[in-house]
Scaffold this motif. Structure first.
Motif, mmCIF file in Angstrom:
data_model
loop_
_atom_site.group_PDB
_atom_site.id
_atom_site.type_symbol
_atom_site.label_atom_id
_atom_site.label_comp_id
_atom_site.label_asym_id
_atom_site.label_seq_id
_atom_site.Cartn_x
_atom_site.Cartn_y
_atom_site.Cartn_z
ATOM 1 N N HIS A 179 13.473 -31.473 11.957
ATOM 2 C CA HIS A 179 14.384 -31.868 13.024
ATOM 3 C C HIS A 179 15.658 -31.023 13.036
ATOM 4 O O HIS A 179 16.586 -31.321 13.770
ATOM 5 N N MET A 180 15.689 -29.981 12.206
ATOM 6 C CA MET A 180 16.853 -29.092 12.200
ATOM 7 C C MET A 180 16.386 -27.652 12.406
ATOM 8 O O MET A 180 15.297 -27.288 11.979
ATOM 9 N N TYR B 121 13.464 -23.659 15.411
ATOM 10 C CA TYR B 121 13.013 -24.784 14.589
ATOM 11 C C TYR B 121 11.853 -24.335 13.711
ATOM 12 O O TYR B 121 11.116 -23.409 14.077
ATOM 13 N N HIS C 165 20.368 -38.549 6.813
ATOM 14 C CA HIS C 165 20.275 -37.239 7.446
ATOM 15 C C HIS C 165 18.863 -36.688 7.540
ATOM 16 O O HIS C 165 18.583 -35.827 8.368
ATOM 17 N N ILE C 166 17.978 -37.150 6.663
ATOM 18 C CA ILE C 166 16.622 -36.597 6.650
ATOM 19 C C ILE C 166 15.595 -37.616 7.150
ATOM 20 O O ILE C 166 14.784 -37.314 8.018
ATOM 21 N N ARG D 243 17.972 -21.627 2.148
ATOM 22 C CA ARG D 243 18.544 -22.968 2.002
ATOM 23 C C ARG D 243 18.980 -23.206 0.554
ATOM 24 O O ARG D 243 20.050 -23.761 0.298
ATOM 25 N N PRO E 255 16.472 -39.689 11.099
ATOM 26 C CA PRO E 255 16.255 -38.908 12.322
ATOM 27 C C PRO E 255 14.775 -38.658 12.615
ATOM 28 O O PRO E 255 14.346 -38.714 13.759
ATOM 29 N N GLN E 256 13.992 -38.409 11.564
ATOM 30 C CA GLN E 256 12.570 -38.148 11.787
ATOM 31 C C GLN E 256 11.811 -39.421 12.096
ATOM 32 O O GLN E 256 10.897 -39.439 12.910
ATOM 33 N N LYS F 237 22.426 -40.444 1.601
ATOM 34 C CA LYS F 237 22.548 -39.298 2.501
ATOM 35 C C LYS F 237 21.168 -38.786 2.907
ATOM 36 O O LYS F 237 20.996 -38.292 4.027
ATOM 37 N N VAL G 238 26.713 -31.804 4.370
ATOM 38 C CA VAL G 238 26.560 -33.192 3.953
ATOM 39 C C VAL G 238 26.958 -33.401 2.492
ATOM 40 O O VAL G 238 27.579 -34.404 2.152
ATOM 41 N N PHE H 231 9.750 -24.713 -2.885
ATOM 42 C CA PHE H 231 8.495 -25.448 -3.032
ATOM 43 C C PHE H 231 7.322 -24.707 -2.386
ATOM 44 O O PHE H 231 7.504 -23.916 -1.458
ATOM 45 N N ASN I 122 8.835 -27.405 2.637
ATOM 46 C CA ASN I 122 9.613 -28.647 2.781
ATOM 47 C C ASN I 122 10.880 -28.478 3.598
ATOM 48 O O ASN I 122 11.914 -29.054 3.290
ATOM 49 N N LEU I 123 10.774 -27.672 4.653
ATOM 50 C CA LEU I 123 11.901 -27.614 5.584
ATOM 51 C C LEU I 123 11.936 -28.913 6.374
ATOM 52 O O LEU I 123 10.941 -29.603 6.490
ATOM 53 N N TRP I 124 13.119 -29.220 6.909
ATOM 54 C CA TRP I 124 13.258 -30.433 7.721
ATOM 55 C C TRP I 124 13.015 -30.077 9.180
ATOM 56 O O TRP I 124 13.779 -29.295 9.766
ATOM 57 N N GLY J 18 7.880 -34.392 0.110
ATOM 58 C CA GLY J 18 8.428 -33.087 -0.237
ATOM 59 C C GLY J 18 9.783 -32.839 0.414
ATOM 60 O O GLY J 18 10.667 -32.223 -0.176
ATOM 61 N N GLN J 19 9.934 -33.332 1.644
ATOM 62 C CA GLN J 19 11.215 -33.148 2.333
ATOM 63 C C GLN J 19 12.328 -33.928 1.642
ATOM 64 O O GLN J 19 13.483 -33.519 1.642
ATOM 65 N N LYS K 203 12.224 -40.426 15.777
ATOM 66 C CA LYS K 203 11.411 -39.647 16.699
ATOM 67 C C LYS K 203 9.991 -40.214 16.768
ATOM 68 O O LYS K 203 9.382 -40.294 17.819
ATOM 69 N N GLN L 231 13.997 -32.838 21.680
ATOM 70 C CA GLN L 231 14.774 -31.608 21.816
ATOM 71 C C GLN L 231 15.676 -31.387 20.610
ATOM 72 O O GLN L 231 15.817 -30.275 20.139
ATOM 73 N N ALA L 232 16.254 -32.472 20.135
ATOM 74 C CA ALA L 232 17.242 -32.348 19.055
ATOM 75 C C ALA L 232 16.600 -31.930 17.753
ATOM 76 O O ALA L 232 15.419 -32.088 17.549
#
Lengths: 216, 271
Positions: B113-114, B155, A134-135, B171, A138-139, A130, B126, B105, B109-111, A116-117, A142, A215-216
């Motif tokens: 890590h942001m 977050y 970017h998505i 968003r 990074p995940q 991209k 981006v 959705f 479906n948020l990310w 879904g992300q 972690k 943290q990020a």
């Protein structure tokens, strides 16, 4: 009793061995990390033959002993027209071995990112590349720090088998000292301490990285 | 009259003609004809498995469709026709055709890590490559629209479901879409959090946003929709203004669907 003067006598040689082990491990783990990431990323391309190739690589390199792989590279290489130095064979063997393990860990990390992300990113105009950058990456990073650390520590310890292809690293150096001086306890104690120091450092660094990523 | 309809179709935000889709042997959409007008608010209702979410996802090519044509703002979505043969478009072309369509959705479906602000601004940075200051300004504006300016630095995991969904709406809004699609936006929410999301959607509807909403919220549909579409078995069974559809259903299936909904809601409304 532990003989401290003997310790002082062996220490410089073992220190040199330690440096060789650290160097080879650092180079191999870095190369293995890059290789593992590249393989994991390639595995996400919708291209079947590539998947088979990757499967083959992972199964063979993960499924056979590092010792055997080093033997084939170092002693079998010349008959195939490839004559690597012990050092090069060591780095090459360790990198390929590491890459196979890490690519599987990274693949699992990528798979854990909910689809879904990725759809959300696509709907906002992210290209495939991209989205990965970017998505997904990074995940994935972690998630993979703890298993990657485990794997790296295990491979650092396994680097002891580099001694059988005459790389003058920790284990080979120490074994020579033992056979030349008939001192057993002190050299092996130092050897254990040396490996433990390296792996502790790696574990410490990984906890730092993990904290920063969380943290990020 | 037909001429006027033709013009209407060309001006449609989204136009579907004879759209069909199968998952293997299972036909999930059959002969869907539908025009979503500019500024129109359309709610799609129906029992689960009726194909309403699949239909919505086809409208942006998150699902491919096998038959018929879908035009988004006048452009064929997902395929190019060359010499009478239909060829699937590359992702980049698909993205270009649906670039004015935003999607919200069911699972937000948020990310993770942001931050909320990071989620809202990511595409501006981006995809659009806007300078940092502008990304920040637009993102904060969008968060303010959904009433979450004060949560910019949180977050997603620290936000409630309702807040997460509002961030997801922000968003989508940040990219200034002309059409917003909602796929059961409140179905994953605790009942007490549904209201805040519907309120934001009501506000958007009031601002003239073209909206297509797959929902189980009949109250919202009745109040906000210009048109309600009832689907069952992968087909559009009945459609019309909510006042007529809800009070005077023509098809027995819709009547039954509404009855079931009413009885369930009345027994549940005490809690």
């Amino acid at each position: 009793m532990i003989d401290l003067t003997a310790l002082a006598e062996f220490a410089p040689a073992i220190w040199r061995g330690l440096l060789v082990t650290v160097e080879i491990c650092a180079v191999s783990l870095m190369l293995g990390l890059v290789l593992g990431l590249v393989v994991a990323l390639l595995g996400r391309l919708p291209f079947r033959p590539l998947h088979w190739l990757i499967r083959g690589y992972v199964e063979i390199w993960r499924g056979t002993p590092l010792l055997l792989q080093l033997f084939i590279l170092y002693y079998g290489g010349p008959s195939l027209g490839f004559t690597p130095s012990a050092y090069l064979a060591g780095v090459l063997g360790m990198s390929l071995y590491t890459g196979a393990y890490l690519s599987e860990i990274f693949r699992g990390g990528f798979d854990a990112v909910p689809p879904g992300q990725i759809e959300a990113a696509r709907m906002l105009g992210f290209t495939r590349l991209k989205t990965v950058r970017h998505i997904e990456v990074p995940q994935m990073l972690k998630l993979v720090v703890p298993p990657t650390t485990n794997q790296m520590i295990s491979i650092i310890k396994e680097s002891a088998v580099l001694s059988v292809i005459t790389v003058p690293e920790l284990t080979l150096t120490t074994t020579r000292i033992v056979s030349e001086t008939f001192n057993v306890v002190e050299p092996y104690l130092l050897l254990g301490l040396a490996y433990w120091s390296i792996t502790s450092l790696v574990a410490f660094a990984s906890r730092r990285v993990e904290r920063r990523l969380v943290q990020a | 009259m037909t001429e006027l309809m033709e013009i209407g179709a060309r001006n449609a935000a989204i136009q579907l003609r004879g759209v069909g889709k199968s998952f293997g042997a299972h036909k999930v959409l059959t002969g869907i004809d539908l025009d979503i007008g500019r500024g129109e608010r359309v709610c799609i209702i129906g029992p689960s498995g009726s194909g309403k979410s699949t239909l919505l996802r086809c409208m942006v090519f998150l699902e491919t469709y096998d038959e018929g044509e879908i035009h988004v703002e006048g452009r064929l979505l997902g395929y190019s026709v060359e010499g009478g043969v239909r060829k699937r478009d590359a992702d980049v072309q698909v993205a270009a055709v649906r670039r004015n369509v935003g999607m919200v959705f069911q699972q937000f479906n948020l990310w993770p890590h942001m931050t909320a602000l990071g989620n809202v601004g990511a595409a501006l940075r981006v995809v659009k490559g806007l300078p940092r200051a502008e990304v920040d300004r637009i993102s904060r504006e969008a968060l303010a629209t959904v009433g979450l300016a004060h949560k910019a630095d949180d977050y997603p995991q620290r936000l409630s479901g309702g807040q997460q969904q509002r961030v997801a709406i922000a968003r989508a809004l940040a990219m200034s879409p002309s059409i917003l699609l909602f796929d059961e936006p409140t179905s994953a929410l605790d009942p007490e959090l549904v209201g805040e999301v519907l309120e934001v959607m009501r506000k958007l509807a009031g601002q003239g946003m073209t909206m297509v909403v797959v929902t189980h919220e009949m109250g919202f549909a009745a109040e906000v929709a210009d048109r309600v579409i009832f689907m069952d078995g992968g087909r559009i069974i009945e459609q019309g203004p909510p006042s007529r559809l809800f009070s005077n259903p023509q098809s027995p299936r819709l009547a039954q669907f509404l009855d079931t909904w009413r009885s369930r809601n009345h027994s549940g409304s005490a809690s």
